[in-house]
Design an enzyme around this catalytic site. Structure first.
Site, PDB file in Angstrom:
ATOM      1  N   GLU A 196      -6.621   4.534   8.144  1.00 33.48           N
ATOM      2  CA  GLU A 196      -6.429   5.932   7.747  1.00 33.48           C
ATOM      3  C   GLU A 196      -7.667   6.487   7.038  1.00 33.48           C
ATOM      4  OE1 GLU A 196      -2.607   5.448   5.820  1.00 33.48           O
ATOM      5  OE2 GLU A 196      -1.718   5.062   7.783  1.00 33.48           O
TER       6      GLU A 196
ATOM      7  N   GLU B  28      -4.774  -5.070  11.087  1.00 33.00           N
ATOM      8  CA  GLU B  28      -3.797  -3.995  11.197  1.00 33.00           C
ATOM      9  C   GLU B  28      -4.033  -3.211  12.486  1.00 33.00           C
ATOM     10  OE1 GLU B  28      -2.016  -2.870   7.197  1.00 33.00           O
ATOM     11  OE2 GLU B  28      -3.747  -1.603   7.481  1.00 33.00           O
TER      12      GLU B  28
ATOM     13  N   HIS C 187      -9.425   0.807   5.693  1.00 36.23           N
ATOM     14  CA  HIS C 187      -8.094   1.086   6.235  1.00 36.23           C
ATOM     15  C   HIS C 187      -8.234   2.102   7.375  1.00 36.23           C
ATOM     16  CE1 HIS C 187      -3.977   2.389   6.662  1.00 36.23           C
ATOM     17  NE2 HIS C 187      -3.628   1.292   6.022  1.00 36.23           N
TER      18      HIS C 187
ATOM     19  N   SER D 210       3.874  -2.076  10.266  1.00 33.11           N
ATOM     20  CA  SER D 210       5.345  -2.117  10.388  1.00 33.11           C
ATOM     21  C   SER D 210       5.941  -3.473  10.002  1.00 33.11           C
ATOM     22  CB  SER D 210       5.787  -1.684  11.798  1.00 33.11           C
ATOM     23  OG  SER D 210       5.383  -0.351  12.042  1.00 33.11           O
TER      24      SER D 210
ATOM     25  N   ASN E 237       0.860  -1.193   0.000  1.00 32.61           N
ATOM     26  CA  ASN E 237       0.000   0.000   0.000  1.00 32.61           C
ATOM     27  C   ASN E 237       0.894   1.241   0.000  1.00 32.61           C
ATOM     28  OD1 ASN E 237      -1.840   2.033   0.537  1.00 32.61           O
ATOM     29  ND2 ASN E 237      -2.292   1.359   2.631  1.00 32.61           N
ATOM     30  N   TRP E 238       0.926   1.919  -1.149  1.00 27.68           N
ATOM     31  CA  TRP E 238       1.835   3.063  -1.269  1.00 27.68           C
ATOM     32  C   TRP E 238       1.288   4.310  -0.578  1.00 27.68           C
ATOM     33  CZ3 TRP E 238       3.147   2.863  -7.255  1.00 27.68           C
ATOM     34  CH2 TRP E 238       3.730   1.629  -7.541  1.00 27.68           C
ATOM     35  N   LYS E 239       0.033   4.284  -0.194  1.00 28.93           N
ATOM     36  CA  LYS E 239      -0.622   5.450   0.423  1.00 28.93           C
ATOM     37  C   LYS E 239      -0.435   6.681  -0.471  1.00 28.93           C
ATOM     38  CE  LYS E 239      -0.042   3.193   4.803  1.00 28.93           C
ATOM     39  NZ  LYS E 239       0.109   3.256   6.224  1.00 28.93           N
TER      40      LYS E 239
ATOM     41  N   GLY F 205       2.986  -1.161   4.234  1.00 25.81           N
ATOM     42  CA  GLY F 205       2.942   0.254   3.874  1.00 25.81           C
ATOM     43  C   GLY F 205       4.335   0.754   3.545  1.00 25.81           C
ATOM     44  N   GLY F 206       4.961   1.408   4.515  1.00 29.13           N
ATOM     45  CA  GLY F 206       6.269   2.061   4.305  1.00 29.13           C
ATOM     46  C   GLY F 206       7.286   1.181   3.602  1.00 29.13           C
TER      47      GLY F 206
ATOM     48  N   GLY G 253       2.861   2.366  10.609  1.00 27.21           N
ATOM     49  CA  GLY G 253       3.769   3.482  10.359  1.00 27.21           C
ATOM     50  C   GLY G 253       4.556   3.921  11.579  1.00 27.21           C
TER      51      GLY G 253
HETATM   52  P1  PGA Z   1       3.116   0.328   7.580  1.00 27.56           P
HETATM   53  O1  PGA Z   1       1.616   0.500   7.046  1.00 27.56           O
HETATM   54  O2  PGA Z   1       3.646  -0.944   6.989  1.00 27.56           O
HETATM   55  O3  PGA Z   1       3.839   1.544   7.095  1.00 27.56           O
HETATM   56  O4  PGA Z   1       3.047   0.252   9.058  1.00 27.56           O
HETATM   57  C1  PGA Z   1       0.763  -0.609   6.880  1.00 27.56           C
HETATM   58  C2  PGA Z   1      -0.592  -0.168   6.354  1.00 27.56           C
HETATM   59  O5  PGA Z   1      -1.063   0.903   6.717  1.00 27.56           O
HETATM   60  O6  PGA Z   1      -1.217  -0.873   5.561  1.00 27.56           O
END
Ligand code: PGA
Length: 268
Positions: free
Chosen positions: A97, A180, A95, A226, A9-11, A247-248, A186
């Site tokens: 977010e 998650e 998600h 993470s 997930n590149w956000k 994500g990251g 993050g």
């Molecule tokens: P992260 O994000 O790997 O940067 O913690 C995961 C996500 O939000 O899907």
């Protein structure tokens, strides 16, 4: 037997040119050999360009969110019908977010309304995605306050029940759920492996109640929060963790390839 799956997930990161380079570098790092489901989830604007690559390469395309109406006066929204045009295979829903909850920065109540995703809207989105043959990846997870109050399992169960309300077991055989924990997203803090496994097995139990035993055993349950090259193998080797939502660490092609290799090693 469930096969492993890794989604990146590149956000709100990468221009479409940068995204294209990222996917090409990932494919180079894998020598174009990707024997499991790998999904890249770019921002909407990059979807047409990344869709081109996905047509010829062993990676699948996902979207970060969707609106539940097909068309109309819904400024800024993107419909499943529009995602379908670019052959999106998957779409995130729920998600944290887009629910307005962030690992480090909790948005004030007044701001949460701008994100405004609820169990009801998630349910509408899942139904519309299924109509267009796009597989939803349902994200669930508790905040730190909910965990500290001992409410983790209750929160997860109610998010799953709300999201899947009114859906028949027959519609849910290919379901993907990502556990998650909000506090792990993050932040660099990963949920410890036994606890991640425990909650993912809880997710499976709830699916058995909401749908049936076949749905529960077929559903792929991912861990997210993470995930990095150093912890992926241990996490993905757990019996109820079928891969990761990353994500990251998905923004670094070599690191993402290492994570995908961990999934292959953990059982393909
Ligand atoms: P992260 O994000 O790997 O940067 O913690 C995961 C996500 O939000 O899907």
């Amino acid at each position: 037997m469930r096969s492993k799956l890794v989604a990146g997930n590149w956000k709100m990161n990468k221009t479409s040119a940068e995204g294209e380079a990222l996917v090409e570098q990932f494919l180079d790092a894998m020598n174009d050999h990707v024997p499991i489901d790998v999904i890249v989830i770019p921002p909407y604007l990059s979807i047409p360009r990344i869709a081109e690559i996905c047509r010829r390469a062993p990676v699948k395309l996902g979207a970060q969110d969707v609106f539940w109406m097909d068309e109309g006066a819904f400024t800024s929204r993107v419909s499943a019908k529009q995602l379908h045009e670019f052959c999106a295979d998957y779409c995130l829903v729920g998600h944290s977010e887009t629910r307005g909850k962030f690992g480090q920065l909790e948005v004030p109540e007044t701001t949460v309304g701008y994100f405004a995703e609820t169990d009801e809207t998630i349910n509408l989105k899942i139904k519309k995605l299924m109509f267009y043959g796009i597989k939803p990846i349902l994200c669930v997870g508790e905040t730190l306050a909910e965990r500290e109050a001992g409410k983790t399992d209750e929160v997860i169960a109610s998010q799953i029940r709300g999201a899947l309300d009114g859906l028949e077991a027959a519609e849910l055989y290919e379901l993907i759920v990502a556990y998650e924990p909000v506090w792990a997203i993050g932040t660099g803090v990963t949920c410890d492996t036994p606890e991640a496994q425990r909650v993912c097995s809880q997710v499976r139990l709830v699916l058995a109640e909401v749908a049936d035993a076949d749905v529960a055993s077929n559903a792929r349950i991912l861990y997210g929060g993470s995930v990095k090259p150093g912890n992926a193998l241990e996490l993905f080797s757990q019996p109820d963790i079928d891969g990761g939502l990353v994500g990251g660490a998905s923004l670094d092609p070599k690191g993402f390839a290492d994570i995908v290799r961990s999934a292959i090693q953990a059982g393909g």
